[in-house]
Structures are given as structure tokens and as C-alpha cells.
Design an enzyme around this catalytic site. Structure first.
Site, PDB file in Angstrom:
ATOM      1  N   LYS A   9       0.822  -1.196   0.000  1.00 35.05           N
ATOM      2  CA  LYS A   9       0.000   0.000   0.000  1.00 35.05           C
ATOM      3  C   LYS A   9       0.868   1.263   0.000  1.00 35.05           C
ATOM      4  O   LYS A   9       1.902   1.326   0.671  1.00 35.05           O
ATOM      5  CB  LYS A   9      -0.911   0.012   1.230  1.00 35.05           C
ATOM      6  CG  LYS A   9      -1.843  -1.187   1.313  1.00 35.05           C
ATOM      7  CD  LYS A   9      -2.905  -1.150   0.225  1.00 35.05           C
ATOM      8  CE  LYS A   9      -3.916  -2.264   0.402  1.00 35.05           C
ATOM      9  NZ  LYS A   9      -5.026  -2.177  -0.566  1.00 35.05           N
TER      10      LYS A   9
ATOM     11  N   HIS B  86     -10.451  -8.424  -7.796  1.00 35.41           N
ATOM     12  CA  HIS B  86     -10.184  -7.970  -6.436  1.00 35.41           C
ATOM     13  C   HIS B  86     -10.656  -8.981  -5.395  1.00 35.41           C
ATOM     14  O   HIS B  86     -11.814  -9.414  -5.408  1.00 35.41           O
ATOM     15  CB  HIS B  86     -10.895  -6.630  -6.207  1.00 35.41           C
ATOM     16  CG  HIS B  86     -10.912  -6.182  -4.784  1.00 35.41           C
ATOM     17  ND1 HIS B  86     -12.054  -6.188  -3.996  1.00 35.41           N
ATOM     18  CD2 HIS B  86      -9.919  -5.705  -3.998  1.00 35.41           C
ATOM     19  CE1 HIS B  86     -11.764  -5.734  -2.790  1.00 35.41           C
ATOM     20  NE2 HIS B  86     -10.481  -5.437  -2.767  1.00 35.41           N
TER      21      HIS B  86
END
Length: 404
Positions: free
Chosen positions: A205, A336
Site C-alpha cells: 500500500k 479484487h
């Protein structure tokens, strides 16, 4: 007219009437004798081992994620066939999905379970006053996935094979070890463990308010893993257009497989501009909740990798339409989350996909997926290949049964 001619004419008329009755029966959905006898829906809460944060938390838009709400649908037919499906929600919406599922579930009773497209449309229109995307179709997704699971089980095939697989394994990457709530030391340790585990890539991230921290984080992970596995980054929609361009150019030295969600999920034009501007591929789409939204992204050429999420778009039925759009546009795909389901769908996609490895959901199911040589193996089990565990039952907070 002779008697024989008259008799032939009468015979033809009778045959025509019989055919009309036959086709009329088919139109009424009576092509098979099996029917949906009962539907069980359950709400369950999956606790995470610790609170996790991405850029949305650091920018103050969301709170740390501590658990995931699941909606399970178990469909049983008069012949004793069973299908299991599920949907999910993070942070908010789980109770709403269950409530909507309760309202539309009775519409399934008595239906031919093979009529999946028609049933999907029926359920969506049953709740159309609250929309045909978002929470409403996410509740329908659990039923749709259960029907596809049932259909594949009836055929004795893994779902991927029922759909027409291009491959028996899919390249996979891990995300669960790269959150911003973990220290850089922990992220590096997780990345190295991923490289040694048979998984082909790692995603970390980014999107912190201080972009210099992102650059240091990516540089440290890249140095640790080298070229052993692929590296992806995910900004979780937290950059504006100018920041995305600047960061994208700065990241080019790291040879990233993609930059994910650099902009707001609905900024198709911005993503398209960025895709043209940068050498690194752009990935996005996980937050979109309908075929129409994905069609807009694809029409603008806003992604090199589309990232649809079957539970979020309403199940496998709409997901297949997104796949067709992506294939026609010659885009790659990386669905996802929910690897247990998306592995099958990715295996049936034409253009060299990835699947996202998250071990969070493993306690919910009795079965496990295998990885080898950087790829996730499509299981040979019929259907999706999962069954609900005792732990999933223990985490159940509400249940309702419709039908026999």
C-alpha cells in the site's frame, strides 16, 4: 381435397399444436423438472487478527478495518442439489445486505435453478427501487454465485471448466502483508516470505500524505525482493491527478507490474490520461458496482488491468459480461479479493490474468487453495470447490430459511 390429404393436414395441425405446447412450456421455464425448494441465508462476521489500515485511513476518510461482514446463501433443490454463494462488506453495509436478501429470497422458491440470468434479472427488479447497483445487487450476488456453484456441481465440473477455462493455474500475488498499518520491517519480512512461498508477486500500500514515505517504502521492498517476484503498489484512490503523474514517474525505476487505484474510482477520464502518460500499467475497478460502471472505464481506456469484484458487481452473471468487455478491449484482468471464487473466473479469462492472494477468508471454508511456481492452482473439486466450515457457523449472527 382427398380424404388422405385431409388426414395429412389434420396430422400436421396436431403436430403444430403439440410443438406450440412444448415451446410454451419451455418459455414458462419448465425445461427441467428440478426446482429450488429452499434458501438459507446467513450473516456472519469474520474478525481479523488485527486492525489494518491503508491510505484511506491515513487521510481520515475511513477507520481501520477490524472485521468483514459476510452474507451466505445456501440453495437446495427438490432433487437434493446444493449450491453455496456469498457476498461481503467492509466497515459498513453488512446488515443492509442481509436485510435486502431477506426481502428478495422468497422470489427464488419454485424457480428452475438453471435459469440463472433470468433469476438474476428477477431478483434485481424485485428491489429496483433502491437501484440496480451497489448494496442491492451485492445482496443478489450471494444467490447468483450459489446458483453457478450448483450448476457446476450438477455438471460435475469445477466452475472454471464449466465456464471454459483457458488455463489450470493463474499467476497470483499477495496483498495481506503490505498494509500501511505494518512497519516497513514487517512489510519486508512479509514480502520475503511471499517470495519463498510459491506466490508470484507482492502488492504494498502507498498513498500516504507524505509521498516521500511511499518512495522509501517501495524502494526498501524492491531492494529486498529484487526480481524474484513481481511488485505492485496500491494508492487506494488517494492521489489527485498531478500527484499521480508525479508519483508514477518516480516509481518507474522500480519496474512495477502496476499502480493500482491512483485516482478516484469514478474518474475514468483521469485514469485514461494517466495510462497514456505513464510507462507503468494502471489497474483499477474494484470499487465499481455494476457492468455499466466498468463499461465506462473500459470505454475510456482507463485501465491496463481491470479489477472487477464479483460479489460487488452482483455475482458471476454480471462479472461474465465485464469479462467479455475486457477481452474485446484486449485488457488484462486482476480480480479484487475473494480468491476462492475469482480463481475460477480468472482461469476463464483470455488475456493472462492475475488473482489476489488473501488468506483472510480461509477460516470460513473447509478447503484450501494451493500455489506453486508463482501460480494458484484451479482445484479439481466440482463447483467453486468450497464448503462452509464450523467456524463460519460459529461466527454467524443471523439466519433465515425460506421454503421447505
Amino acid at each position: 381435397m382427398t380424404d388422405s390429404t385431409f388426414l395429412d393436414f389434420t396430422s400436421a395441425a396436431e403436430t403444430s399444436d403439440a410443438n406450440e405446447r412444448h415451446f410454451s412450456a419451455l418459455r414458462r421455464g419448465e425445461a427441467s423438472t428440478d426446482r429450488i425448494a429452499s434458501v438459507r441465508i446467513s450473516a456472519a462476521t469474520l474478525p481479523l487478527k488485527g486492525a489494518i489500515s491503508d491510505a484511506k485511513v491515513l487521510t481520515g476518510r475511513q477507520k481501520p478495518l477490524r472485521d468483514v461482514a459476510f452474507l451466505f446463501a445456501e440453495i437446495r433443490t427438490e432433487a437434493g442439489l446444493e449450491g453455496v454463494g456469498f457476498s461481503y462488506s467492509k466497515r459498513a453495509g453488512g446488515a443492509g445486505q442481509f436485510a435486502h436478501a431477506r426481502e428478495v429470497a422468497p422470489e427464488l422458491i419454485g424457480e428452475d435453478p438453471s435459469d440463472i440470468q433470468r433469476i438474476w434479472t428477477k431478483l434485481v427488479w424485485a428491489g429496483a427501487s433502491v437501484g440496480r447497483s451497489g448494496l442491492a445487487v451485492q445482496a443478489v450476488a450471494a444467490f447468483d454465485i450459489a446458483l453457478w456453484d450448483l450448476k457446476a456441481k450438477r455438471a460435475g465440473l469445477p466452475l472454471a471448466k464449466l465456464l471454459g477455462a483457458h488455463r489450470d493455474s493463474v499467476a497470483c500475488y499477495n496483498t495481506s502483508g503490505g498494509f500501511l498499518s505494518s512497519s516497513i520491517e514487517e512489510v519486508i519480512e512479509n514480502a520475503q516470505a511471499t517470495a519463498a512461498s510459491g506466490i508470484g508477486g507482492v502488492k504494498i500500500k502507498v498513498g500516504q500524505p507524505d509521498t516521500k514515505l511511499d518512495l522509501r517504502r517501495v524502494a526498501a521492498v524492491k531492494e529486498a525482493i529484487g526480481d524474484r517476484i513481481d511488485l505492485m503498489v496500491d494508492a487506494n484512490q488517494q492521489w489527485n491527478r498531478s500527484t499521480a503523474v508525479r508519483m508514477g514517474r518516480a516509481f518507474e525505476e522500480f519496474d512495477l507490474t502496476w499502480i493500482e487505484e491512483p485516482l478516484d474510482a469514478y474518474d475514468a477520464e483521469g485514469h485514461a490520461d494517466l495510462a497514456r502518460e505513464l510507462a507503468t500499467p494502471i489497474a483499477t475497478g474494484e470499487m465499481l458496482t455494476s457492468v455499466a460502471e466498468h463499461a465506462e472505464l473500459i470505454r475510456h481506456r482507463g485501465a491496463d488491468f481491470i479489477q472487477p469484484d464479483a460479489p460487488r458487481v452482483g455475482g458471476i452473471t454480471p462479472f461474465l459480461k465485464i469479462m467479455a468487455l475486457g477481452e474485446a478491449a484486449h485488457l488484462r484482468m486482476a480480480p479484487h479479493y475473494v480468491m476462492e471464487l475469482h480463481l475460477h473466473l480468472a482461469a476463464a479469462y483470455e488475456h493472462d490474468p492475475w488473482v489476489e492472494h488473501f488468506d483472510w477468508l480461509e477460516p470460513l471454508f473447509n478447503e484450501r487453495l494451493e500455489t506453486e511456481g508463482g501460480r494458484m492452482l484451479v482445484p479439481a473439486r466440482p463447483g467453486i470447490g468450497v464448503s462452509l466450515s464450523d467456524q463460519a457457523r460459529a461466527w454467524t449472527t443471523a439466519t433465515e430459511v425460506f421454503g421447505a
